[in-house]
Design a protein around this motif. Structure first.
Motif, mmCIF file in Angstrom:
data_model
loop_
_atom_site.group_PDB
_atom_site.id
_atom_site.type_symbol
_atom_site.label_atom_id
_atom_site.label_comp_id
_atom_site.label_asym_id
_atom_site.label_seq_id
_atom_site.Cartn_x
_atom_site.Cartn_y
_atom_site.Cartn_z
ATOM 1 N N HIS A 129 -8.642 7.252 5.569
ATOM 2 C CA HIS A 129 -8.351 6.767 4.221
ATOM 3 C C HIS A 129 -7.946 5.298 4.254
ATOM 4 N N GLN A 166 7.415 14.785 5.158
ATOM 5 C CA GLN A 166 7.241 14.704 6.604
ATOM 6 C C GLN A 166 8.605 14.645 7.300
ATOM 7 N N ASP A 202 0.824 -1.207 0.000
ATOM 8 C CA ASP A 202 0.000 0.000 0.000
ATOM 9 C C ASP A 202 0.854 1.251 0.000
ATOM 10 N N PHE A 207 0.432 9.754 14.136
ATOM 11 C CA PHE A 207 1.758 9.936 13.550
ATOM 12 C C PHE A 207 1.650 10.901 12.365
HETATM 13 P P1 IMP Z 1 2.529 5.210 3.873
HETATM 14 O O1 IMP Z 1 2.587 4.996 2.400
HETATM 15 O O2 IMP Z 1 1.308 4.601 4.496
HETATM 16 O O3 IMP Z 1 3.790 4.797 4.563
HETATM 17 O O4 IMP Z 1 2.372 6.776 4.091
HETATM 18 C C1 IMP Z 1 3.304 7.718 3.543
HETATM 19 C C2 IMP Z 1 3.358 8.943 4.425
HETATM 20 O O5 IMP Z 1 2.091 9.613 4.406
HETATM 21 C C3 IMP Z 1 3.642 8.646 5.890
HETATM 22 O O6 IMP Z 1 5.032 8.614 6.132
HETATM 23 C C4 IMP Z 1 2.981 9.835 6.587
HETATM 24 O O7 IMP Z 1 3.852 10.936 6.591
HETATM 25 C C5 IMP Z 1 1.805 10.134 5.686
HETATM 26 N N1 IMP Z 1 0.593 9.460 6.194
HETATM 27 C C6 IMP Z 1 -0.012 8.368 5.658
HETATM 28 N N2 IMP Z 1 -1.091 8.018 6.383
HETATM 29 C C7 IMP Z 1 -1.150 8.908 7.405
HETATM 30 C C8 IMP Z 1 -2.058 9.048 8.506
HETATM 31 O O8 IMP Z 1 -3.013 8.287 8.711
HETATM 32 N N3 IMP Z 1 -1.801 10.079 9.341
HETATM 33 C C9 IMP Z 1 -0.764 10.934 9.170
HETATM 34 N N4 IMP Z 1 0.110 10.842 8.175
HETATM 35 C C10 IMP Z 1 -0.084 9.829 7.285
#
Ligand code: IMP
Length: 188
Positions: A167, A85, A64, A140
């Motif tokens: 999401h 981030q 994902d 986070f």
């Molecule tokens: P990942 O692909 O799920 O690892 O998400 C990529 C980046 O999007 C993460 O490192 C966060 O910075 C941001 N992100 C994704 N989902 C969330 C969430 O639910 N809350 C806050 N930041 C998120």
């Protein structure tokens, strides 16, 4: 039935497990590197990642990718959310949004699942706004600066509540429905 959750984040495996309880699907954590292609679309990143894994002979897996897309920043940080981030962080985003009145943003999560030779790709979204300052200690990433109800930030609500509207929660729910359908079709 076994599915490898290919991620560097073991927390995600627990989340998938919780949603798939009772479906007879065992989730196994796997750390297998694959290239995240440069694209402004999460779906393209996920589909290319799936193709690369399948070329390596890997099957029955989930990957994902998620990100925060801010309307007035042209969808930034989007697919670069993890990098942004780590670099400018929430303070940097708040600076970019200084004086911007339309604060609409959407979190998106794209999940790709390869099961018994069939690919399923789903996208879950959660619309909201970027707050004027960071609030709360839960969660986070962008949680302190994002609000789905325009009142509380994602970092101010309990995780169970976040999962019901987030999401990722929406995307996993869509995948679960699709898998129930697929499993029932495969039954003799
Ligand atoms: P990942 O692909 O799920 O690892 O998400 C990529 C980046 O999007 C993460 O490192 C966060 O910075 C941001 N992100 C994704 N989902 C969330 C969430 O639910 N809350 C806050 N930041 C998120």
């Amino acid at each position: 039935m076994r599915l490898s959750v290919i991620t560097s984040n073991p927390g995600k495996v627990r989340e998938y497990e919780r949603y798939f309880e009772g479906l007879g699907v065992e989730m196994v954590h796997a750390k297998i590197p694959y290239d995240e292609v440069q694209s402004s679309e999460l779906e393209e990143v996920v589909r290319k990642g799936m193709d690369e894994l399948k070329k390596k002979g890997i099957s029955d897996f989930i990957i994902d990718d998620s990100g925060l897309f801010i309307d007035q920043l042209g969808g930034f940080p989007g697919v670069w959310s993890a990098y942004v981030q780590k670099t400018i962080g929430n303070d940097g985003i708040l600076k970019l949004m200084d004086g911007v009145s339309d604060r609409s943003a959407v979190f998106k999560c794209c999940i790709g699942c390869n099961l018994r030779g069939k690919d399923t790709v789903v996208i879950g979204t959660c619309c909201g706004v970027i707050l004027k300052e960071g609030r709360g200690t839960e969660g986070f990433g962008y949680d302190p600066i994002f609000s789905h109800d325009r009142i509380r930030s994602f970092a101010e609500i309990p995780l169970d509540e976040k999962n019901m509207v987030s999401h990722r929660g929406n995307a996993i729910g869509l995948l679960r429905e699709e898998m129930i359908h697929q499993i029932s079709k495969d039954k003799p």
